[in-house]
Design an enzyme around this catalytic site. Structure first.
Site, PDB file in Angstrom:
ATOM      1  CB  ALA A 174       2.968  -2.865   1.108  1.00  0.00           C
ATOM      2  CD  GLU A 186       2.841  -5.195  -5.934  1.00  0.00           C
ATOM      3  OE1 GLU A 186       2.918  -4.860  -6.939  1.00  0.00           O
ATOM      4  OE2 GLU A 186       1.819  -4.951  -5.077  1.00  0.00           O
ATOM      5  CD  GLU A 243      -2.382  -5.213  -4.121  1.00  0.00           C
ATOM      6  OE1 GLU A 243      -1.701  -4.800  -3.404  1.00  0.00           O
ATOM      7  OE2 GLU A 243      -2.468  -6.866  -4.425  1.00  0.00           O
ATOM      8  N   GLY A 264      -0.053  -2.061  -3.130  1.00  0.00           N
ATOM      9  CA  GLY A 264      -1.167  -2.023  -2.080  1.00  0.00           C
ATOM     10  C   GLY A 264      -2.129  -0.825  -2.239  1.00  0.00           C
TER      11      GLY A 264
HETATM   12  N1  CAA Z   1       7.127   2.375   1.085  1.00  0.00           N
HETATM   13  C1  CAA Z   1       7.769   2.890   1.971  1.00  0.00           C
HETATM   14  N2  CAA Z   1       8.328   4.150   1.718  1.00  0.00           N
HETATM   15  C2  CAA Z   1       7.880   4.923   0.446  1.00  0.00           C
HETATM   16  C3  CAA Z   1       6.924   3.923  -0.442  1.00  0.00           C
HETATM   17  C4  CAA Z   1       6.726   2.830  -0.083  1.00  0.00           C
HETATM   18  N3  CAA Z   1       5.881   2.027  -0.737  1.00  0.00           N
HETATM   19  N4  CAA Z   1       6.839   4.817  -1.563  1.00  0.00           N
HETATM   20  C5  CAA Z   1       7.708   5.998  -1.254  1.00  0.00           C
HETATM   21  N5  CAA Z   1       8.075   5.844  -0.133  1.00  0.00           N
HETATM   22  C6  CAA Z   1       9.001   7.069   0.520  1.00  0.00           C
HETATM   23  C7  CAA Z   1      10.474   7.024  -0.128  1.00  0.00           C
HETATM   24  O1  CAA Z   1      11.157   6.078   0.379  1.00  0.00           O
HETATM   25  C8  CAA Z   1      10.749   8.610   0.258  1.00  0.00           C
HETATM   26  O2  CAA Z   1      11.086   8.689   1.628  1.00  0.00           O
HETATM   27  P1  CAA Z   1      12.360   9.563   1.899  1.00  0.00           P
HETATM   28  O3  CAA Z   1      12.120  10.828   1.579  1.00  0.00           O
HETATM   29  O4  CAA Z   1      12.524   9.304   3.451  1.00  0.00           O
HETATM   30  O5  CAA Z   1      13.666   9.048   1.185  1.00  0.00           O
HETATM   31  C9  CAA Z   1       9.397   9.212   0.075  1.00  0.00           C
HETATM   32  O6  CAA Z   1       8.422   8.327   0.173  1.00  0.00           O
HETATM   33  C10 CAA Z   1       9.185  10.085  -1.069  1.00  0.00           C
HETATM   34  O7  CAA Z   1       9.168   9.089  -2.368  1.00  0.00           O
HETATM   35  P2  CAA Z   1      10.648   9.295  -3.510  1.00  0.00           P
HETATM   36  O8  CAA Z   1      11.839  10.110  -3.036  1.00  0.00           O
HETATM   37  O9  CAA Z   1      10.679   7.845  -3.827  1.00  0.00           O
HETATM   38  O10 CAA Z   1       9.514   9.915  -4.540  1.00  0.00           O
HETATM   39  P3  CAA Z   1       9.682  10.019  -6.235  1.00  0.00           P
HETATM   40  O11 CAA Z   1       8.783  11.081  -6.496  1.00  0.00           O
HETATM   41  O12 CAA Z   1      11.208  10.300  -6.298  1.00  0.00           O
HETATM   42  O13 CAA Z   1       9.217   8.557  -6.662  1.00  0.00           O
HETATM   43  C11 CAA Z   1       7.664   6.743  -6.286  1.00  0.00           C
HETATM   44  C12 CAA Z   1       7.883   8.236  -6.426  1.00  0.00           C
HETATM   45  C13 CAA Z   1       8.013   6.430  -8.079  1.00  0.00           C
HETATM   46  C14 CAA Z   1       6.256   6.517  -5.969  1.00  0.00           C
HETATM   47  C15 CAA Z   1       8.781   5.892  -5.649  1.00  0.00           C
HETATM   48  O14 CAA Z   1       8.608   6.488  -4.421  1.00  0.00           O
HETATM   49  C16 CAA Z   1       8.410   4.302  -5.567  1.00  0.00           C
HETATM   50  O15 CAA Z   1       8.764   3.785  -6.665  1.00  0.00           O
HETATM   51  N6  CAA Z   1       7.892   4.044  -4.411  1.00  0.00           N
HETATM   52  C17 CAA Z   1       7.703   2.655  -4.410  1.00  0.00           C
HETATM   53  C18 CAA Z   1       6.431   2.046  -4.790  1.00  0.00           C
HETATM   54  C19 CAA Z   1       6.389   0.606  -4.813  1.00  0.00           C
HETATM   55  O16 CAA Z   1       7.094  -0.195  -5.018  1.00  0.00           O
HETATM   56  N7  CAA Z   1       5.014   0.297  -4.210  1.00  0.00           N
HETATM   57  C20 CAA Z   1       4.860  -1.263  -4.213  1.00  0.00           C
HETATM   58  C21 CAA Z   1       5.215  -1.688  -2.752  1.00  0.00           C
HETATM   59  S1  CAA Z   1       5.136  -3.311  -2.375  1.00  0.00           S
HETATM   60  C22 CAA Z   1       3.356  -3.592  -2.202  1.00  0.00           C
HETATM   61  O17 CAA Z   1       2.588  -2.863  -1.985  1.00  0.00           O
HETATM   62  C23 CAA Z   1       3.219  -5.097  -2.005  1.00  0.00           C
HETATM   63  C24 CAA Z   1       1.685  -5.501  -2.047  1.00  0.00           C
HETATM   64  O18 CAA Z   1       1.238  -6.369  -3.029  1.00  0.00           O
HETATM   65  C25 CAA Z   1       0.710  -4.851  -0.989  1.00  0.00           C
END
Ligand code: CAA
Length: 261
Positions: free
Chosen positions: A67, A135, A115, A112
């Site tokens: 998400a 999460e 999921e 998500g």
């Molecule tokens: N939401 C919004 N933006 C996201 C994102 C997310 N889930 N995942 C990645 N991005 C964005 C980053 O903010 C970044 O944007 P900017 O370039 O504008 O800063 C871009 O994508 C590239 O990401 P990173 O620079 O972080 O890339 P990385 O290679 O250093 O790391 C990663 C990759 C480990 C996947 C890291 O991006 C990360 O941890 N992302 C979040 C993953 C996460 O927590 N997902 C769960 C979300 S909650 C959910 O899904 C709830 C549910 O139950 C439905």
């Protein structure tokens, strides 16, 4: 079709490839992206007459990174409820669609995104993929079906380890715990997904859909009710033109031509 955040194309006449297309945010499902996915699933999927749907992510890095955290951080409780409700509705429609689905997990499948892969019938992962539920690092837990679908696949204890720690696992580890069915070299993922889709697409589509319903619905029933459902479904298959064709083709030692009737 005119979608901004998904691409759809049809290959070999019957296999659909739906690509989540927001690579600058690792295909995270913000509202607009989730709506595009949802509108396709609700309005277009059945019109395409597919025998298999493949879902994958644009770019080389991510299937879907979850998400959208930036958007969620700004949501009110009622906005969040709507977001969760809608994601549940769309993932349920994917899971229960008569058309079988394959997730081609070409990179990060987190929250998500994992999921979404779980709502598909079969998961193929690139050896570079990383999967998990981060999460709890954000103060929530997998709530787009993940806490329920994953436990049914890998058992409560293994699922708890994954969900409570929020750590990502490798594709190989995901294979060992049943979260994915195959791991393939990164560059081969779409070829492998297309081959699997092609193998399924050759079979009698109504029989494949009936098997999907028997497994999905039956696995949530007591055994006797599930066996009764199985009987009803196999009898409905018997009354199809494809059943006549399949058995006739076997006896005539030729390949069947199934029409989905
Ligand atoms: N939401 C919004 N933006 C996201 C994102 C997310 N889930 N995942 C990645 N991005 C964005 C980053 O903010 C970044 O944007 P900017 O370039 O504008 O800063 C871009 O994508 C590239 O990401 P990173 O620079 O972080 O890339 P990385 O290679 O250093 O790391 C990663 C990759 C480990 C996947 C890291 O991006 C990360 O941890 N992302 C979040 C993953 C996460 O927590 N997902 C769960 C979300 S909650 C959910 O899904 C709830 C549910 O139950 C439905």
């Amino acid at each position: 079709m005119g979608y901004e955040y998904i691409n759809f194309k049809k290959e070999d006449g019957a296999v659909g490839i739906l690509t989540i297309n927001r690579p600058r945010a690792l295909n995270a499902l913000n509202w607009d992206t989730l709506k595009d996915l949802g509108n396709f699933v609700e309005n277009d999927l059945s019109k395409e007459n597919l025998r298999v749907l493949i879902i994958t992510g644009e770019g080389d890095k991510a299937f879907v990174a979850g998400a959208d955290i930036a958007q969620m951080s700004e949501m009110s409780s009622s906005d969040f409820r709507e977001y969760v409700d809608y994601a549940h509705k769309i993932y349920d429609l994917i899971e229960n669609n008569p058309c079988p689905s394959i997730a081609a997990v070409n990179g990060y499948a987190l929250g998500g995104g994992c999921e979404l892969a779980l709502a598909c019938d079969i998961r193929i992962a690139s050896e570079k993929a990383k999967l998990g539920f981060p999460e709890v690092k954000l103060g929530i837990f997998p709530g787009w079906g993940g806490s329920q679908r994953i436990t049914r696949i890998m058992g409560n204890a293994k699922a708890k380890e994954l969900i409570y720690t929020g750590e990502m696992i490798s594709a190989e580890e995901a294979l060992r715990s049943g979260l994915v069915e195959r791991v393939v070299p990164h560059e081969a993922i779409m070829k492998e997904a297309m081959e699997l889709a092609g193998a399924i697409a050759k079979r009698a589509p109504l029989a494949v859909s009936a098997a999907k319903e028997a497994i999905n619905t039956g696995s949530e029933m007591d055994l006797q009710s599930a066996l009764d459902l199985e009987k009803t479904l196999i009898i409905s298959c018997f009354d199809t033109d494809d059943r006549t064709e399949g058995m006739k083709a076997f006896l005539e030692k030729r390949n069947p031509v199934f029409k989905g009737k």
